[in-house]
Design a protein around this motif. Structure first.
Motif, PDB file in Angstrom:
ATOM      1  N   THR A  25       0.557   5.729  -0.687  1.00 50.98           N
ATOM      2  CA  THR A  25      -0.239   6.916  -0.989  1.00 50.98           C
ATOM      3  C   THR A  25       0.599   8.156  -0.745  1.00 50.98           C
ATOM      4  OG1 THR A  25      -2.338   8.062  -0.558  1.00 50.98           O
ATOM      5  CG2 THR A  25      -1.166   7.181   1.346  1.00 50.98           C
TER       6      THR A  25
ATOM      7  N   GLU B 123      -6.797   0.112   4.160  1.00 47.93           N
ATOM      8  CA  GLU B 123      -6.049  -1.112   3.916  1.00 47.93           C
ATOM      9  C   GLU B 123      -5.622  -1.801   5.202  1.00 47.93           C
ATOM     10  OE1 GLU B 123      -5.412  -2.564   0.992  1.00 47.93           O
ATOM     11  OE2 GLU B 123      -6.550  -1.027  -0.092  1.00 47.93           O
TER      12      GLU B 123
ATOM     13  N   ARG C 119      -9.970   7.784  -1.532  1.00 44.02           N
ATOM     14  CA  ARG C 119     -10.026   6.379  -1.168  1.00 44.02           C
ATOM     15  C   ARG C 119      -8.784   5.950  -0.391  1.00 44.02           C
ATOM     16  NH1 ARG C 119     -12.582   1.758  -2.447  1.00 44.02           N
ATOM     17  NH2 ARG C 119     -11.366  -0.171  -2.424  1.00 44.02           N
ATOM     18  N   ASP C 120      -7.670   6.633  -0.640  1.00 46.83           N
ATOM     19  CA  ASP C 120      -6.407   6.278   0.013  1.00 46.83           C
ATOM     20  C   ASP C 120      -6.108   7.148   1.236  1.00 46.83           C
ATOM     21  OD1 ASP C 120      -5.913   4.333  -1.907  1.00 46.83           O
ATOM     22  OD2 ASP C 120      -4.871   5.732  -3.233  1.00 46.83           O
TER      23      ASP C 120
ATOM     24  N   SER D   4      -5.741   3.385   7.826  1.00 50.26           N
ATOM     25  CA  SER D   4      -6.192   3.501   6.450  1.00 50.26           C
ATOM     26  C   SER D   4      -7.224   2.411   6.180  1.00 50.26           C
ATOM     27  CB  SER D   4      -5.021   3.364   5.475  1.00 50.26           C
ATOM     28  OG  SER D   4      -4.519   2.033   5.491  1.00 50.26           O
TER      29      SER D   4
ATOM     30  N   PHE E   1       0.844  -1.198   0.000  1.00 59.52           N
ATOM     31  CA  PHE E   1       0.000   0.000   0.000  1.00 59.52           C
ATOM     32  C   PHE E   1       0.877   1.245   0.000  1.00 59.52           C
ATOM     33  CE2 PHE E   1      -2.012   3.412   2.469  1.00 59.52           C
ATOM     34  CZ  PHE E   1      -3.126   3.658   1.687  1.00 59.52           C
TER      35      PHE E   1
END
Length: 240
Positions: free
Chosen positions: A162, A226, A195-196, A224, A160
């Motif tokens: 960002t 994730e 979204r991130d 997050s 992941f």
């Protein structure tokens, strides 16, 4: 003599004999005097030399009566810190790493500061770097201060990743105006609304071991969509 809050904590109180001297010096700052009235001088004081030598506050007031209100507004209760330390990432298999950075470089005599940092695990699975601009709302000499912040941050955790705008706020508790001890709590959001988006909460404790060196502990949480990640850091800080 003004209240004790004029003087930084961690400095021993003035001896009884010296308190009257400081009162007299303070009155010369606030009470109109004839030009012919002599100012108190160190050699005219009926004090033992060791009392003056062992009192930084008295030495300062003998040299020049400070403008306390001016100091509260413009002299920061915390100092710029250059940081280097070790990081542990409990949520990433207890991986070890390092962190470097600089905190609160003041822009002139304003409440505006610039900060930046870089963190990385030795196994390469965790990485974070960014820079922030903060504006401290209350007078810089306050023991409690609040600063909204805006900046940029790049985050990588495993697969992941960002990056984007980092917005948030910091609460600073300066336990000593000399920079000897403070506590800060920072909450920010990277790429807010996307979204991130990642929320970051950082709690930091710092305590001086010498006049210019401190030890600091960071506890950080990242949330997050994730995953939830964490970091703990032990940092050596140099205060210019």
């Amino acid at each position: 003599m003004p209240g004790k809050s004029q003087f930084p904590p961690l400095i021993s109180p003035l001896p009884r004999e010296a308190r009257g001297v400081v009162q007299e010096l303070s009155q010369t700052q606030t009470t109109p005097q004839l030009e012919t009235t002599p100012q108190p001088a160190a050699q005219e004081l009926d004090l033992k030399p060791e009392i003056i030598e062992n009192s930084p506050v008295l030495q300062r007031w003998l040299k020049k009566v400070p403008n306390v209100l001016q100091e509260i507004r413009h002299e920061p209760s915390f100092r710029t810190r250059v940081r280097l330390g070790y990081s542990q990432f409990p949520s990433t298999g207890q991986a070890g790493g390092f962190n470097v950075g600089v905190e609160d470089v003041f822009i002139g005599r304003t409440g505006l500061t610039v900060s930046g940092d870089y963190q990385r695990s030795f196994n390469g699975e965790r990485e974070s770097f960014g820079t922030d601009l903060r504006y401290y709302v209350f007078p810089l000499g306050s023991y409690v201060n609040v600063a909204p912040q805006v900046g940029y941050r790049n985050l990588t955790t495993g697969n992941f990743s960002t990056d984007g705008v980092n917005v948030g706020a910091r609460l600073m508790l300066a336990l000593s105006r000399t920079g000897a001890a403070d506590v800060s709590l920072t909450q920010s959001f990277v790429s807010p609304g996307s979204r991130d988006e990642v929320g970051m909460t950082t709690l930091s404790f710092g305590y001086a071991v010498t006049q210019n060196l401190r030890l600091s502990t960071d506890i950080q949480k990242q949330n997050s969509r994730e995953d939830k990640d964490s970091r703990v850091g032990i940092v050596l800080e140099w205060m210019p």
